[in-house]
Every structure is written in C-alpha cells, then in structure tokens.
Scaffold this active site. Structure first.
Site, PDB file in Angstrom:
ATOM      1  N   ASN A 284     -29.715  46.089 -15.824  1.00 31.21           N
ATOM      2  CA  ASN A 284     -30.299  44.985 -15.065  1.00 31.21           C
ATOM      3  C   ASN A 284     -31.715  45.375 -14.677  1.00 31.21           C
ATOM      4  O   ASN A 284     -31.953  46.033 -13.664  1.00 31.21           O
ATOM      5  CB  ASN A 284     -29.451  44.689 -13.831  1.00 31.21           C
ATOM      6  CG  ASN A 284     -28.099  44.104 -14.194  1.00 31.21           C
ATOM      7  OD1 ASN A 284     -27.993  42.932 -14.537  1.00 31.21           O
ATOM      8  ND2 ASN A 284     -27.068  44.937 -14.141  1.00 31.21           N
ATOM      9  N   GLU A 285     -32.664  44.986 -15.509  1.00 34.55           N
ATOM     10  CA  GLU A 285     -34.051  45.371 -15.349  1.00 34.55           C
ATOM     11  C   GLU A 285     -34.728  44.519 -14.269  1.00 34.55           C
ATOM     12  O   GLU A 285     -34.160  43.522 -13.795  1.00 34.55           O
ATOM     13  CB  GLU A 285     -34.788  45.199 -16.678  1.00 34.55           C
ATOM     14  CG  GLU A 285     -34.240  46.055 -17.821  1.00 34.55           C
ATOM     15  CD  GLU A 285     -34.664  47.525 -17.725  1.00 34.55           C
ATOM     16  OE1 GLU A 285     -35.082  47.961 -16.630  1.00 34.55           O
ATOM     17  OE2 GLU A 285     -34.578  48.225 -18.745  1.00 34.55           O
TER      18      GLU A 285
END
Length: 647
Positions: free
Chosen positions: A170-171
């Site tokens: 989850n950037e």
C-alpha cells in the site's frame, strides 16, 4: 503497550515519555530478541486456538524483517512440538506478474523460510497469485477477501514497513478503506528491491496487495521494524499526522496495534532522539553535546551565542540548572568540537596531544585502511588517505572483497575485446580467448535477472575492480607492496546474497593484521550500505582484533577509526575526528575516485542516491564543514569525519 499494574507515578512517567507517540510501541535491544517475542506471541495464539478446537488465521509478511520470526517458529516446531495443523495463512502481497517458481516470488520466499519446515496443511496457505490473467485480477482480489472472511477473519496480522511508509504494498496515496487490489509500486520501493532482481529495471512495476481496510479488520496487528534504515519512516508513522503520503500512519486509527522495534529503528523517536523534550535526563557529556548542537541548529545560532533563555524555552532548563549557566556549557561544548578538528589524522609529532583526537607518538604510524569494496577507501576517506601518506605514515590498504557483483556485463565484453586485440597485436594466437569471449557473450545475452555469472565472467569483473583499486591507491601515493587484496571468501558467492562468514574470513584478516601490526586502523562504519557488506566486513575486522588481543600486546596500542561517506555521514555530535580538506585536496580526492571507472555514471547498485559517488562524497564532506561553520567553528572547504571504535 503500557502495563496498568505499574505504580501510578511510573505509569505517568511512561505516558509523559511517550507523549509524542500516537500508538503503542515496544522497543527491544535487538531484532533477535524482538523476533523471538513476536514468534512467542504467535505461538501462544496458535496453542490457545488449538485448545479450543479452533483454527488460527494469520496474516503474514515477507522481506527481511519477519525472517527472524519465521526462524523462531520453525525452531519451536522442531524443538518444542509447536504444530501448525490448525493454522490458516494469508500473505499480504505478491509482485505482478510473478511466476511462483521464481527466486524472487513470495511463494518461494514463504516456502523457503517457513512453510517447508512446518506441518501446515498446503490447502491452508494463501498467497496472491502473480500469474492470474490481467482481466481476472479484480475477480481474484475479491475472492481473496472472501476467503479471509470465510476463514473467520485475521486473528493476527504481521507487518513490516517500507521506506515509503508502505505496509504490504500500500504505497503513498492508498486509501484507508482500500481492499485487496493491483497497485503500482513506488520508485523507492523498486530501488530497495533491486538487489533481489539484479537491478531495478528487472523489478516488476506492479503488485497484488491486501488493502489498508483489509489489514484493519485483523483482531491484532503487529508491525515490526529493524535497523537505522527504518528509523526516519518509523518516526513519521508513530509521531506524524495521519496522511495518505505515509500509509503506515493509518495504523494510528486501529484499535489493537503495536509497533515492535529494535533500538536502531526506534532511534529517531523523540524519547530516544531528544529525551530532554519529554523527561528529566541523566546529562552525560555525549547527551549534552547532542542537545547543545540540536539547540544551536534549531535556533540558527552559533553555540557561543546561546543563552539561558534559549535553553529554558526548549526543554533544557534542567541542564542549565545542573551544569549552567549557559555560557559555561557553551564554552565546554565549543571546545569539545574544536578539539575534534585536526589536519594531522595520524597525530602531530612534537605537539601536545592532550586535546587532539590522535596520539602524537609514534611519529610514523603503521596504518591499515580496510575497504569493504574496492572503492570505499577513496570515496569515504580519500583526503585523509592521501594526507596520511603525505605526512609520512606507513600506510597499507586492504580491499576486503573483490566487488565483482557491481560491474556491468557490457564492461566485461569491452575488456575482453581489448585483451583479444592486445594478444593479436603482439602476434599471439588469441583463438582460445576468442572462444571464451563468444561463450561469455552468449551467456550474457541469455542471462536471467540475478543469475550467477560464469566463473570467467566473475573473474573479469574482479580484475576490473582490482585494476581500478590499484590505480586509485597509486594515485594516492601508495606503493604496490602496500596494496592488499583479501578477496574474503564470504563474498565470493557470485550472488548479491553472500555466504555466511566463516573462520577463514577472520583468519585472513588476522594474518594481515599480524603482518603489519598497525597503530591505526580505518574501517567502514557506514552500515547504511544497502548491500550489507560494510557491516559484515566491520564485524570481521573487530572479531579478528578480539582474537588477537588475547595473545598480541600490540593490539592494545591499536586505535580503530570508523569512516563513512559513501551512503551517509556521522552526525556532528558523534564525530570524534574531523579532518579538514582544502579545495586542492578535494580535487585530489575526486581524481582518486575517478580511477574507479566501472563505478562512474550509473553504478550497478546505486542504492537510494542516484548521484555518482564522487558527487555524493563531495556533498557530504562540504556539508560536514558547513555544519561546523554554523556551530561557530572555522569555515573549511570540506571535512572527512571519523568516530573511534573501542573494545
């Protein structure tokens, strides 16, 4: 988490100390202890579920961080009878596209590090599928969420944290309610993975990951982080504002979350980095130095201009009360910093050395500069290297590894082509060399990411690095018989992942030390090296010294200085010797670095700093000098910094 059974005053003190932290944090001495604690927590959950006839549903992570946890779980299975027959697992993520048989696949990782060594049912293992067709990815992700729900939800989710602040993949920009989905990887994430893939260009650009919302549904969440490389992002995640720019900050909103850190990863949290802001301190000299430098930088005032009011207004009233007034503290710290500066890194003969970082005697010292890679010597301390020789010391340099994994394949072909032309020009038969060249060229054309090179290619890469190191050392003024190539065996795996250090590595180092019997050693203390080689080489040297100390009297008179510069630099309060460089010496250092032509332009492993090594080195040396200038010291062109290591 805080223990409510503690006395009231103790609890209040803990609350004050951690008041900047927005979620529970537990800090352990090192990652080994921390990993064992997390593994014990997982084992307790599994056993509790077994006693109740229920299955334990675990969310698992990959990467270097959880390896110690998995090793401990495997040990508990083998030695303590911990069974995994009731365990169901869901992994966080997988690169996309990615065949499960690939060495870089998280399927491979999980089986090598955990699943192949325990009694888990194969049908209970769930890992995102990196081979699913693009048009089926959305349906696969929905089904992955459904499988977690049907299993009863995650009892415990294990997380690491990336340097972008990502959890799973989850950037930055991920939504707090996101579910399992296909994502695009951040450039920094891909750079960090480049060693595993033989270069960033081989790292997939996408991945399938559980979402933040999926992770939040776990009944317990444990995020682990080790090493100083994670310290800055841990601080943002724990003390920063909740923001999509740092997805880990969303965990501040979770009901049952804990960060488990080693001391290095926790180092930038306020209670460790600036303890004077949260509690009364035991003011030793190092802490005073750190606090005064911080205050000077915070206010933009030289140390000698700080006032009692400055101290009182910035959480340092206790220091003024105990050690003040401010003027007395300022003078003391100013003098400490002033005494770190020396143009005589080997000691100044005939001078009073009571306030100098190095001894005056012996006037001519025997010196060994240990260089983990064939260019660390000139990159990190090239100016000091040259000055030690100019000042008449008996200097040796020891290149600990061949550096043969950090040469482009194109360079191999270019050098062998040169060798063929040379042989032919001398009237010799180059047909055998031509055949080797053709084999090399064919291998390189078909080479897979991170595939081990043939021995001939590895040799040529090593020869390239060796010839460059010799050129750099000669330019510094060193005689050929003072240049040593150790080629320590731990490095010669042909892979980016190195072999385990053995007694052979240490014995080779002991032999060189015993041969020279140095008064001074310089060793790489830049443990931010993304390849890990610096730390390994440092431990080899210090272990060799420890063993020699038992029988050799000269070891007691051997001072060990750590250098940095290739990746990071020491902080001003840490520096014990600062060697100023003139503009001419900066140019001489640059020219020594230029001898390492295979590392110019774009090196194979640039880490997270894309600049050329000579640019990095000059920037860091100038910044060190500027920091001293801002604190009120003399204004030099550049400075190389050192910290002494003591037994």
């Amino acid at each position: 988490m805080q223990n409510v059974s503690l006395p009231l005053m103790t609890r209040l003190n803990l609350l004050e100390e951690t008041r900047f932290e927005k979620l529970p944090v537990t800090v352990y001495r090192d990652k080994q202890v921390a990993s064992a604690k997390v593994a014990g927590r997982i084992a307790a959950l599994i056993r509790d579920k077994q006693q109740r006839g229920e299955q334990a549903v675990l969310g698992l992570a990959t990467g270097a961080t959880p390896v110690g946890v998995y090793e401990e779980l495997v040990r508990m299975h083998r030695e303590e009878g911990l069974s995994f027959h009731n365990v169901v697992t869901f992994n966080l993520d997988e690169y996309y596209p990615m065949p499960p048989t690939s060495a870089q696949s998280y399927v491979t990782f999980m089986h090598e590090n955990l699943f192949d060594h325990i009694d888990i049912e194969p049908g209970n293992i769930h890992i995102p599928d990196g081979t699913v067709a693009p048009e089926d990815v959305a349906a696969f992700c929905l089904n992955y969420e459904r499988q977690i729900e049907e299993a009863g939800g995650l009892d415990l989710q294990v997380l690491g944290i990336g340097r972008t602040g990502h959890v799973g993949f989850n950037e930055p920009g991920s939504a707090p309610n996101s579910g399992t989905r296909l994502v695009t990887l951040d450039d920094l994430t891909r750079r960090d993975a480049s060693r595993d893939f033989g270069g960033k260009e081989n790292v997939p650009r996408k991945a399938i990951t559980m979402g933040i919302g999926t992770i939040f549904q776990a009944r317990e969440i444990v995020l682990m982080a080790w090493s100083g490389k994670k310290a800055s992002i841990v601080k943002k995640a724990v003390e920063g504002e909740v923001s999509g720019e740092v997805p880990a900050t969303y965990l501040q909103l979770a009901d049952n979350v804990e960060f488990v850190l080693d001391e290095d990863a926790a180092a930038e949290l306020t209670r460790f980095d600036k303890p004077w802001l949260v509690k009364d301190c035991v003011w030793d000299e190092q802490l005073i130095k750190k606090a005064v430098i911080w205050l000077s930088n915070t206010l933009g005032k030289p140390i000698l201009k700080l006032t009692d009011e400055d101290y009182n207004a910035h959480g340092m009233a206790q220091l003024v009360t105990e050690r003040g007034p401010a003027y007395t503290i300022n003078i003391h710290i100013f003098n400490l910093l002033q005494h770190t500066i020396t143009g005589w890194p080997g000691g100044k003969p005939g001078a009073d050395d009571s306030q100098r970082p190095e001894r005056a005697l012996p006037a001519q010292k025997r010196v060994i500069i240990f260089s983990p890679h064939p260019d660390d010597d000139v990159i990190s301390m090239g100016g000091t290297f040259i000055r030690l020789i100019d000042q008449g010391h008996d200097v040796h340099v020891a290149y600990q590894t061949s550096g043969n994994t950090a040469v482009w394949d194109d360079d191999v072909l270019r050098y062998v082509e040169f060798a063929i032309d040379l042989e032919t020009s001398l009237g010799r038969d180059a047909s055998r060399l031509q055949g080797v060249y053709e084999d090399m060229r064919q291998f390189i054309q078909q080479k897979q990411p991170n595939q081990v090179d043939t021995q001939e290619i590895r040799n040529v890469k090593g020869f390239i690095r060796k010839s460059e190191a010799i050129a750099g050392a000669r330019y510094a003024g060193l005689a050929d018989d003072h240049i040593h190539f150790q080629a320590l065996p731990f490095y010669e795996s042909g892979k980016t992942a190195k072999n385990t250090v053995t007694d052979k590595d240490i014995e080779l180092t002991m032999a060189l030390l015993q041969q020279v019997q140095p008064h001074q050693l310089f060793v790489a203390g830049d443990f931010a090296d993304p390849n890990g080689t610096h730390l390994v080489c440092f431990h080899i040297v210090t272990e060799a010294l420890r063993r020699l100390r038992a029988t050799e009297a000269w070891v007691e008179d051997c001072w060990v200085w750590m250098y940095r510069g290739a990746w990071h630099e020491f902080k001003p309060y840490e520096i014990e010797m600062a060697v100023p460089l003139s503009p001419q010496e900066v140019l001489r250092k640059r020219n020594a670095i230029f001898k390492h032509q295979s590392q110019k332009d774009t090196p194979v492993f640039p880490g997270d700093d894309a600049r050329e090594f000579w640019v990095r080195a000059e920037h860091r040396n100038r910044e060190t000098a500027q920091q001293y200038d801002r604190l009120g010291m003399a204004n030099y062109e550049a400075m190389e910094a050192f910290v002494r290591w003591r037994f």
